[in-house]
Design a protein around this motif. Structure first.
Motif: not given
Length: 333
Positions: A47-59
Motif C-alpha cells: 500500500d503506497l497510498s500514504r507515501d504521496e502525502a508524506d513526500f509532498a510534505a518534505l522540503t
C-alpha cells in the motif's frame, strides 16, 4: 568423469538436474534458493497510498535526496538484469546446478526490486523524473558502466575462478553489500525516525532481506574458490581494495549537491562506516575458508548466518568516521 553442459543452441549435451555425474551439490545455494521461495513478496501488494502525502510534505532538498536514493537503487536492480547473465552462463557451463538455479532467482528478484521502486516513484508523482537522478555522476558511471559491467561481462569468455571472484566481489560485496545496503539502511532509518513513507519502508525491508541472500551467495562463491586454491585469496583482497574507494567516492558524489548539511542528517561517514565494516566481516568469512576442503565449504552456512547477524544489528553508529574502517580492511595474505 565430467558432464559438459554447452548452452549454445542445439549443442546441449545433458541436463544438469538429472545427471549422476559432475553435479556439484552445494547446500548453501540450495538453502538460499529455498529461503528466497519462502520469503516471496509481490510489489503490487504494498500500500503506497500514504507515501504521496508524506513526500509532498518534505522540503525540496529532502525530496531530492529521497529520489536520489531510490533512483540509484533502481539502477542497481536494472543493471543486474543484464550484467548478471554471464554469471548464470558460467555456472551452467561449470555444472554448478544449485548456483545456476539460485542466480536465476536472484535476477528475478532484482527485476522485482526495480518494479517496486518504480511503482513508488509513480505513487509520489516522480515517475517521469527518473533520468534527472540517474544520468549524471562521473563516479557513478565508472562504478556501473565500467567496473561492474567489465567484471561481469568478462565471464562471457572466461569462467575461471579468478574471473568469478572478481565478479562476485564487484557485484555482491561492493555494489550490493556496500552501496545498496548502505542506502537501504539510511532510507529505512529516515522512514522510521520521521514516521513517514510506510510503503517505502515495507519495500526496503523486503528488498534488504533479498539483498542479504545475494551477498551471502557472493561470499560463498569466494569461499569455495579460496578453499580450492589459496592463491585466490589475494584476488579477493585486490579486487576489494580496488573498489572500496570508488564506492566511498560515489556516495560523496551523490551528497555533494547538498553541501555540508545534507537533508535528514545524512553524511558520507554515516552512510559508509557500517557498510565498510560489514565488507570487512565478509572478508574475514572468506579468509576462514583458507586451508579447508571445498566440500566442507559447500555445507557450511556461515555466509548465511553472517548476513542474518548483520541484518539484526541494523546499521552503524551515526557519524562514525569511515577512514579508519578502510584501513582495517587491509587483510593479510
Amino acid at each position: 568423469m565430467s558432464l559438459t553442459r554447452d548452452i549454445e543452441p542445439r549443442r546441449h549435451l545433458g541436463f544438469g538436474g538429472g545427471a549422476r555425474i559432475a553435479r556439484r551439490p552445494d547446500p548453501v545455494p540450495r538453502q538460499l534458493f529455498n529461503d528466497g521461495n519462502a520469503a516471496f513478496w509481490n510489489p503490487g501488494d504494498i500500500d503506497l497510498s500514504r507515501d504521496e502525502a508524506d513526500f509532498a510534505a518534505l522540503t525540496p532538498d529532502e525530496r531530492r535526496l529521497t529520489c536520489l536514493f531510490v533512483a540509484n537503487l533502481i539502477s542497481i536492480g536494472e543493471s543486474a538484469l543484464q550484467d548478471l547473465q554471464p554469471f548464470v552462463t558460467a555456472m551452467a557451463s561449470e555444472s554448478g546446478r544449485d548456483d545456476e538455479t539460485y542466480l536465476t532467482q536472484l535476477v528475478f528478484e532484482e527485476a522485482k526490486h526495480a518494479q517496486a521502486f518504480r511503482a513508488w516513484l509513480d505513487a509520489v508523482g516522480m515517475g517521469d523524473c527518473l533520468p534527472w537522478f540517474t544520468e549524471g555522476g562521473d563516479v557513478r558511471r565508472q562504478n556501473f558502466l565500467e567496473e561492474l559491467a567489465w567484471s561481469l561481462y568478462a565471464l562471457t569468455d572466461d569462467h575461471s575462478p579468478a574471473a568469478q571472484i572478481r565478479a562476485a566481489v564487484t557485484h555482491h560485496h561492493v555494489v550490493e553489500g556496500c552501496l545498496a545496503l548502505a542506502c537501504y539502511t539510511a532510507a529505512a532509518r529516515i522512514c522510521r525516525s520521521r514516521g513517514i513513507f510506510p510503503g517505502l519502508l515495507r519495500i526496503i525491508e523486503h528488498i534488504a532481506a533479498d539483498e542479504r541472500r545475494h551477498v551471502a551467495w557472493g561470499t560463498f562463491t569466494c569461499r569455495r574458490h579460496v578453499a580450492a586454491d589459496d592463491a585466490n585469496w589475494a584476488i579477493v583482497l585486490q579486487r576489494t581494495q580496488e573498489l572500496l574507494p570508488l564506492a566511498t567516492r560515489m556516495i560523496g558524489e551523490m551528497l555533494a549537491p547538498f553541501g555540508p548539511g545534507a537533508p535528514f542528517g545524512v553524511s558520507m561517514q554515516g552512510l559508509m562506516a557500517s557498510a565498510l565494516s560489514d565488507v570487512g566481516r565478509r572478508l574475514d568469512s572468506v579468509a576462514l575458508a583458507r586451508g579447508r576442503r571445498p566440500d566442507e565449504i559447500g555445507r557450511d552456512h556461515a555466509p548465511i548466518r553472517l548476513e542474518h547477524e548483520i541484518g539484526r544489528e541494523g546499521g552503524r553508529a551515526p557519524g562514525e568516521d569511515d577512514r579508519g574502517t578502510v584501513v582495517a580492511l587491509r587483510r593479510q595474505l
